[in-house]
Design a protein around this motif. Structure first.
Motif, PDB file in Angstrom:
ATOM      1  N   CYS A 246     -15.191 -10.516  -6.004  1.00  0.00           N
ATOM      2  CA  CYS A 246     -14.540 -11.062  -4.816  1.00  0.00           C
ATOM      3  C   CYS A 246     -13.262 -10.272  -4.561  1.00  0.00           C
ATOM      4  N   TYR A 247     -12.829 -10.243  -3.288  1.00  0.00           N
ATOM      5  CA  TYR A 247     -11.583  -9.569  -2.953  1.00  0.00           C
ATOM      6  C   TYR A 247     -10.389 -10.495  -3.186  1.00  0.00           C
ATOM      7  N   VAL A 248      -9.309  -9.885  -3.642  1.00  0.00           N
ATOM      8  CA  VAL A 248      -8.033 -10.571  -3.830  1.00  0.00           C
ATOM      9  C   VAL A 248      -7.017  -9.893  -2.927  1.00  0.00           C
ATOM     10  N   ILE A 249      -6.291 -10.683  -2.139  1.00  0.00           N
ATOM     11  CA  ILE A 249      -5.316 -10.081  -1.232  1.00  0.00           C
ATOM     12  C   ILE A 249      -4.116  -9.590  -2.028  1.00  0.00           C
ATOM     13  N   THR A 250      -3.667  -8.377  -1.726  1.00  0.00           N
ATOM     14  CA  THR A 250      -2.541  -7.789  -2.452  1.00  0.00           C
ATOM     15  C   THR A 250      -1.335  -7.537  -1.550  1.00  0.00           C
ATOM     16  N   GLY A 251      -1.488  -7.727  -0.236  1.00  0.00           N
ATOM     17  CA  GLY A 251      -0.346  -7.516   0.649  1.00  0.00           C
ATOM     18  C   GLY A 251      -0.727  -7.699   2.105  1.00  0.00           C
ATOM     19  N   VAL A 252       0.295  -8.047   2.901  1.00  0.00           N
ATOM     20  CA  VAL A 252       0.142  -8.168   4.352  1.00  0.00           C
ATOM     21  C   VAL A 252       1.218  -7.287   4.971  1.00  0.00           C
ATOM     22  N   TYR A 253       0.820  -6.335   5.822  1.00  0.00           N
ATOM     23  CA  TYR A 253       1.735  -5.301   6.319  1.00  0.00           C
ATOM     24  C   TYR A 253       1.837  -5.390   7.838  1.00  0.00           C
ATOM     25  N   HIS A 254       3.086  -5.589   8.307  1.00  0.00           N
ATOM     26  CA  HIS A 254       3.318  -5.812   9.735  1.00  0.00           C
ATOM     27  C   HIS A 254       3.743  -4.543  10.471  1.00  0.00           C
ATOM     28  N   ASP A 255       4.817  -3.918  10.061  1.00  0.00           N
ATOM     29  CA  ASP A 255       5.341  -2.761  10.786  1.00  0.00           C
ATOM     30  C   ASP A 255       5.013  -1.442  10.105  1.00  0.00           C
ATOM     31  N   ARG A 256       4.874  -1.491   8.800  1.00  0.00           N
ATOM     32  CA  ARG A 256       4.604  -0.262   8.050  1.00  0.00           C
ATOM     33  C   ARG A 256       3.592  -0.558   6.956  1.00  0.00           C
ATOM     34  N   LEU A 257       2.538   0.229   6.901  1.00  0.00           N
ATOM     35  CA  LEU A 257       1.525   0.097   5.860  1.00  0.00           C
ATOM     36  C   LEU A 257       1.835   1.129   4.783  1.00  0.00           C
ATOM     37  N   LYS A 258       2.340   0.638   3.649  1.00  0.00           N
ATOM     38  CA  LYS A 258       2.711   1.549   2.569  1.00  0.00           C
ATOM     39  C   LYS A 258       2.105   1.024   1.273  1.00  0.00           C
ATOM     40  N   VAL A 259       1.090   1.754   0.766  1.00  0.00           N
ATOM     41  CA  VAL A 259       0.392   1.354  -0.456  1.00  0.00           C
ATOM     42  C   VAL A 259       0.180   2.582  -1.326  1.00  0.00           C
ATOM     43  N   THR A 260      -0.182   2.335  -2.575  1.00  0.00           N
ATOM     44  CA  THR A 260      -0.430   3.442  -3.509  1.00  0.00           C
ATOM     45  C   THR A 260      -1.890   3.546  -3.912  1.00  0.00           C
ATOM     46  N   VAL A 261      -2.713   2.603  -3.487  1.00  0.00           N
ATOM     47  CA  VAL A 261      -4.148   2.651  -3.794  1.00  0.00           C
ATOM     48  C   VAL A 261      -4.932   2.429  -2.510  1.00  0.00           C
ATOM     49  N   PRO A 262      -6.082   3.067  -2.336  1.00  0.00           N
ATOM     50  CA  PRO A 262      -6.745   3.985  -3.278  1.00  0.00           C
ATOM     51  C   PRO A 262      -6.063   5.341  -3.424  1.00  0.00           C
ATOM     52  N   PHE A 263      -5.034   5.612  -2.608  1.00  0.00           N
ATOM     53  CA  PHE A 263      -4.169   6.781  -2.770  1.00  0.00           C
ATOM     54  C   PHE A 263      -2.885   6.471  -2.016  1.00  0.00           C
ATOM     55  N   ASP A 264      -1.892   7.337  -2.118  1.00  0.00           N
ATOM     56  CA  ASP A 264      -0.621   7.088  -1.446  1.00  0.00           C
ATOM     57  C   ASP A 264      -0.798   7.129   0.066  1.00  0.00           C
ATOM     58  N   ILE A 265      -0.458   6.004   0.722  1.00  0.00           N
ATOM     59  CA  ILE A 265      -0.640   5.870   2.166  1.00  0.00           C
ATOM     60  C   ILE A 265       0.639   5.294   2.762  1.00  0.00           C
ATOM     61  N   ASP A 266       1.115   5.904   3.835  1.00  0.00           N
ATOM     62  CA  ASP A 266       2.315   5.425   4.531  1.00  0.00           C
ATOM     63  C   ASP A 266       2.086   5.631   6.028  1.00  0.00           C
ATOM     64  N   ILE A 267       1.801   4.532   6.756  1.00  0.00           N
ATOM     65  CA  ILE A 267       1.492   4.603   8.178  1.00  0.00           C
ATOM     66  C   ILE A 267       2.429   3.674   8.945  1.00  0.00           C
ATOM     67  N   ASP A 268       3.100   4.221   9.938  1.00  0.00           N
ATOM     68  CA  ASP A 268       3.964   3.422  10.809  1.00  0.00           C
ATOM     69  C   ASP A 268       3.097   2.711  11.853  1.00  0.00           C
ATOM     70  N   LEU A 269       2.926   1.412  11.667  1.00  0.00           N
ATOM     71  CA  LEU A 269       2.050   0.653  12.564  1.00  0.00           C
ATOM     72  C   LEU A 269       2.642   0.481  13.958  1.00  0.00           C
ATOM     73  N   THR A 270       3.962   0.627  14.086  1.00  0.00           N
ATOM     74  CA  THR A 270       4.573   0.500  15.404  1.00  0.00           C
ATOM     75  C   THR A 270       4.274   1.699  16.290  1.00  0.00           C
ATOM     76  N   GLU A 271       3.704   2.757  15.714  1.00  0.00           N
ATOM     77  CA  GLU A 271       3.322   3.935  16.511  1.00  0.00           C
ATOM     78  C   GLU A 271       2.300   3.589  17.597  1.00  0.00           C
ATOM     79  N   ILE A 272       1.643   2.450  17.447  1.00  0.00           N
ATOM     80  CA  ILE A 272       0.677   2.054  18.466  1.00  0.00           C
ATOM     81  C   ILE A 272       1.335   1.924  19.824  1.00  0.00           C
ATOM     82  N   ASP A 273       2.642   1.621  19.849  1.00  0.00           N
ATOM     83  CA  ASP A 273       3.359   1.471  21.138  1.00  0.00           C
ATOM     84  C   ASP A 273       3.443   2.795  21.892  1.00  0.00           C
ATOM     85  N   ARG A 274       3.308   3.920  21.188  1.00  0.00           N
ATOM     86  CA  ARG A 274       3.460   5.222  21.824  1.00  0.00           C
ATOM     87  C   ARG A 274       2.131   5.891  22.122  1.00  0.00           C
ATOM     88  N   LEU A 275       1.045   5.225  21.777  1.00  0.00           N
ATOM     89  CA  LEU A 275      -0.275   5.833  22.005  1.00  0.00           C
ATOM     90  C   LEU A 275      -0.778   5.541  23.405  1.00  0.00           C
TER      91      LEU A 275
END
Length: 207
Positions: free
Chosen positions: A178-207
């Motif tokens: 079963c899946y276990v929730i490890t985080g909820v990310y609002h403005d910035r998605l920054k995790v280390t698994v499955p690899f280092d990931i850093d995405i600015d979610l607010t960039e959607i405003d400029r697309l």
């Protein structure tokens, strides 16, 4: 002497468009083989529990969010992994869902004509929730991904007055499948698994 008027010829009725002919499920339901062999299926048809699921037109939010996450993942994906968009993942003969995004092992990519990946080769599955697919994206599909052993799952929702994406990050508990929730990310998605990931979610405003 006056001639009798000729009777008016009836106007031809406009031709009605032919009704679509939907495939009739065989006894026991469709299989993955049917999914890839039936002619004229709509693009991005999925197979869930032996039933064909047709995708409705998507909102702008869905397209922009998938693009934002895909671009971020492609910038950061390490060697040995590849990012794929809207590709069927074969879980078993009766289930071939199509995640919005998936990260697969490089050795699973064998051809540009490829149409599917096996669940065992998927490291991350991502679903951006749409109004017509809420139940599938929140419940049915993640349960199937977990049972198939896919170690990471993201569920993305549109929330707030600005209609920005929020990413719910899950990891698989191998003992319970079963899946276990490890985080909820609002403005910035920054995790280390499955690899280092850093995405600015607010960039959607400029697309």
């Amino acid at each position: 002497m006056t001639a009798e008027p000729l009777p008016e010829s009836p106007l031809p009725e406009p031709e009605r468009p032919a009704a679509p002919r939907w495939p009739v499920p065989p006894p026991g339901g469709f299989t993955v083989d049917h999914l890839f062999s039936l002619p004229d299926l709509p693009p991005h048809t999925e197979l869930i529990d032996g039933s064909l699921v047709f995708v409705s037109p998507q909102r702008d939010f869905h397209a922009l969010t998938v693009y934002l996450l895909e671009s971020g993942l492609r910038r950061m994906v390490p060697e040995g992994l590849k990012v794929k968009r809207e590709m069927t993942v074969v879980i078993n003969p009766k289930n071939g869902p199509e995640p919005d995004l998936s990260v697969v092992r490089s050795e699973a990519v064998t051809s540009r004509r490829q149409t599917r990946y096996d669940a065992k080769d998927v490291v991350l599955a991502v679903e951006v929730v749409s109004p017509d697919s809420e139940a599938r994206d929140r419940d049915a599909k993640p349960r199937k991904y977990a049972t198939a052993g896919i170690p990471h799952f993201w569920r993305v929702e549109m929330v707030g007055e600005e209609d920005r994406p929020v990413v719910y990050v899950y990891e698989l508990d191998p003992a319970t499948k079963c899946y276990v929730i490890t985080g909820v990310y609002h403005d910035r998605l920054k995790v280390t698994v499955p690899f280092d990931i850093d995405i600015d979610l607010t960039e959607i405003d400029r697309l």
